[in-house]
Design an enzyme around this catalytic site. Structure first.
Site, PDB file in Angstrom:
ATOM      1  N   CYS A 101      14.068  27.517 -24.708  1.00 13.16           N
ATOM      2  CA  CYS A 101      13.192  27.905 -25.821  1.00 13.16           C
ATOM      3  C   CYS A 101      13.617  29.258 -26.402  1.00 13.16           C
ATOM      4  O   CYS A 101      14.634  29.324 -27.082  1.00 13.16           O
ATOM      5  CB  CYS A 101      11.735  27.882 -25.391  1.00 13.16           C
ATOM      6  SG  CYS A 101      10.587  27.814 -26.795  1.00 13.16           S
ATOM      7  N   HIS A 186      11.191  22.905 -23.180  1.00 14.86           N
ATOM      8  CA  HIS A 186      10.938  23.579 -21.903  1.00 14.86           C
ATOM      9  C   HIS A 186      11.088  22.583 -20.753  1.00 14.86           C
ATOM     10  O   HIS A 186      10.083  22.114 -20.184  1.00 14.86           O
ATOM     11  CB  HIS A 186       9.521  24.154 -21.891  1.00 14.86           C
ATOM     12  CG  HIS A 186       9.339  25.409 -22.671  1.00 14.86           C
ATOM     13  ND1 HIS A 186       9.692  26.645 -22.186  1.00 14.86           N
ATOM     14  CD2 HIS A 186       8.809  25.619 -23.906  1.00 14.86           C
ATOM     15  CE1 HIS A 186       9.385  27.575 -23.079  1.00 14.86           C
ATOM     16  NE2 HIS A 186       8.856  26.975 -24.142  1.00 14.86           N
ATOM     17  N   GLU A 188      11.950  23.270 -17.850  1.00 11.15           N
ATOM     18  CA  GLU A 188      11.706  23.978 -16.593  1.00 11.15           C
ATOM     19  C   GLU A 188      10.258  23.883 -16.122  1.00 11.15           C
ATOM     20  O   GLU A 188       9.907  24.412 -15.050  1.00 11.15           O
ATOM     21  CB  GLU A 188      12.081  25.458 -16.749  1.00 11.15           C
ATOM     22  CG  GLU A 188      11.049  26.339 -17.438  1.00 11.15           C
ATOM     23  CD  GLU A 188      11.019  26.248 -18.951  1.00 11.15           C
ATOM     24  OE1 GLU A 188      10.357  27.101 -19.573  1.00 11.15           O
ATOM     25  OE2 GLU A 188      11.666  25.344 -19.505  1.00 11.15           O
TER      26      GLU A 188
END
Length: 246
Positions: A101, A186, A188
């Site tokens: 991001c 995102h 993660e």
């Protein structure tokens, strides 16, 4: 009796750490840390949000990772210029660089792209689509998978970048250039992170739209959604690590 270590173990034991830059406390490495720990790959955190300096050396790391944050890469923050310069030096030296991001936007700007407002804010779980001729980076990933998003800005592609992913609400979701992978989404995220963001940033969810989910929709079936995204993240992270682990 002694036993010889397998070649991969020997490689990992000699490996320099992955250096991860965090820009706000709630946007840490998340699932990436789990992935690296599970693989036995060392990593270290630079807490930029806590005032830690940006290390300029590249000789003591295997790769660099830049996480997200609510700020813009165009903001006059003292650490942004240092990170942009570090990304450029790492790219020139073929040191693997990964951005999530804001981190992906930092990479884009450092390598000559532009960062500015997206057509809409994109928040919540939305599908991303593989672009043609992306097997070099995305082999094994399905044609579409659901990823988590929280951004109001987007990046253009630097010269020489290979576009990898798009979504209905954001044309540039990922690109690769050399050993560098920039992600707008995102991947993660963990379930606790999604819950925390939905609470901390709840004021951004007051006006839901096709591109912005409210908290209820965002948290529905959260464990299944996270598990599906982590399966995709496994392939992305493994491919990004290839120059380090092969």
């Amino acid at each position: 009796m002694t036993f010889d270590l397998c070649p991969l173990t020997l490689i990992l034991n000699r490996m320099k750490p992955i250096r991860i830059f965090r820009h706000v406390a709630c946007e840490g490495p998340g699932y990436l840390a789990t992935f690296l720990d599970r693989a036995g790959i060392p990593w270290e955190l630079v807490a930029v949000d806590a005032g830690e300096a940006i290390p300029g050396a590249l000789s003591d790391v295997s790769g660099l990772v830049f996480m997200g944050g609510p700020m813009s890469v165009n903001d006059p923050l003292p650490w942004i210029g240092a990170e942009l310069a570090l990304i450029r030096r790492a790219s020139e030296a073929d040191v693997p660089v990964l951005g999530h991001c804001l981190g992906g936007q930092l990479i884009a700007k450092a390598l000559g792209g532009a960062v500015g407002p997206n057509a809409v804010r994109e928040i919540g779980w939305h599908p991303v689509e593989r672009l043609p001729d992306t097997d070099a980076w995305l082999e094994g990933l399905p044609a579409t998978f659901t990823a988590f998003h929280w951004h109001g800005e987007t990046f253009s592609l630097p010269a020489g970048a290979v576009p990898l992913l798009r979504s209905a609400h954001c044309e540039n979701q990922a690109f690769a250039i050399g050993n560098t992978l920039a992600l707008q989404c995102h991947v993660e995220m963990t379930a606790p992170m999604v819950r925390e963001w939905a609470a901390l940033y709840r004021d951004e969810l007051d006006d839901p739209s096709p591109a912005v989910q409210d908290a209820g929709e965002m948290l529905a079936a959260i464990e299944n959604r996270v598990a599906g995204q982590q399966a995709a993240a496994d392939r992305l992270y493994r491919r990004w690590l290839r120059p380090i682990t092969d």
